[in-house]
Structure formats: C-alpha cells, structure tokens
Design a protein around this motif. Structure first.
Motif, PDB file in Angstrom:
ATOM      1  N   ALA A   2       0.836  -1.195   0.000  1.00 16.11           N
ATOM      2  CA  ALA A   2       0.000   0.000   0.000  1.00 16.11           C
ATOM      3  C   ALA A   2       0.873   1.248   0.000  1.00 16.11           C
ATOM      4  O   ALA A   2       1.935   1.279   0.610  1.00 16.11           O
ATOM      5  N   LYS A   3       0.439   2.242  -0.709  1.00 11.65           N
ATOM      6  CA  LYS A   3       1.164   3.510  -0.775  1.00 11.65           C
ATOM      7  C   LYS A   3       0.261   4.614  -0.287  1.00 11.65           C
ATOM      8  O   LYS A   3      -0.962   4.498  -0.321  1.00 11.65           O
ATOM      9  N   THR A   4       0.869   5.702   0.153  1.00 12.23           N
ATOM     10  CA  THR A   4       0.125   6.857   0.617  1.00 12.23           C
ATOM     11  C   THR A   4       0.808   8.117   0.119  1.00 12.23           C
ATOM     12  O   THR A   4       1.926   8.063  -0.393  1.00 12.23           O
ATOM     13  N   THR A   5       0.133   9.209   0.260  1.00 10.77           N
ATOM     14  CA  THR A   5       0.687  10.497  -0.143  1.00 10.77           C
ATOM     15  C   THR A   5       0.842  11.355   1.098  1.00 10.77           C
ATOM     16  O   THR A   5      -0.051  11.401   1.937  1.00 10.77           O
ATOM     17  N   ILE A   6       1.991  12.014   1.214  1.00  6.32           N
ATOM     18  CA  ILE A   6       2.189  12.964   2.301  1.00  6.32           C
ATOM     19  C   ILE A   6       2.506  14.318   1.698  1.00  6.32           C
ATOM     20  O   ILE A   6       3.110  14.406   0.627  1.00  6.32           O
TER      21      ILE A   6
END
Length: 64
Positions: A2-6
């Motif tokens: 899973a990837k996320t954006t910061i």
C-alpha cells in the motif's frame, strides 16, 4: 504494498532530493534518515548508561 501520499513543503522536497542519490525514491531516503536517527538515539542511550569512568571530561584532559 500500500502507498500513501504525504504533503511536504517545496523546501523539504528539495532538501530530500539533496540527501538522496540518483535513482533513490523518497521512501528510500526517508527510511535511511529514520535508520540513522534511530542509530543515533541508540548510541546516545548507550552513552548515557555507560559508567562515567569510560569518558574523560575536557577539563580533566587539560589538567593532565
């Protein structure tokens, strides 16, 4: 995985680019920085727990 954006400031992004090498992802750079931080904390904790005899103060060295 899973990837996320910061969100980071432009300056932060540029500094991260300066820390990393060509081909490294931001994730690689951040993980390296975290590892270095954790390693430094461990070293400081080890030193704090060490007996005083292991370290000689600058003042003592000057006297000798």
């Amino acid at each position: 995985m899973a990837k996320t954006t910061i969100q980071v400031k432009q300056e932060t992004r540029e500094r991260l680019q300066g820390v990393g090498s060509k081909g490294e992802t931001y994730d690689d750079i951040i993980m390296d920085l975290i590892a270095a931080y954790e390693s430094r904390l461990e070293e400081l904790e080890r030193r704090a727990k060490a007996p005083d005899e292991e370290y000689v103060s600058f003042e003592r060295v000057k006297e000798e």
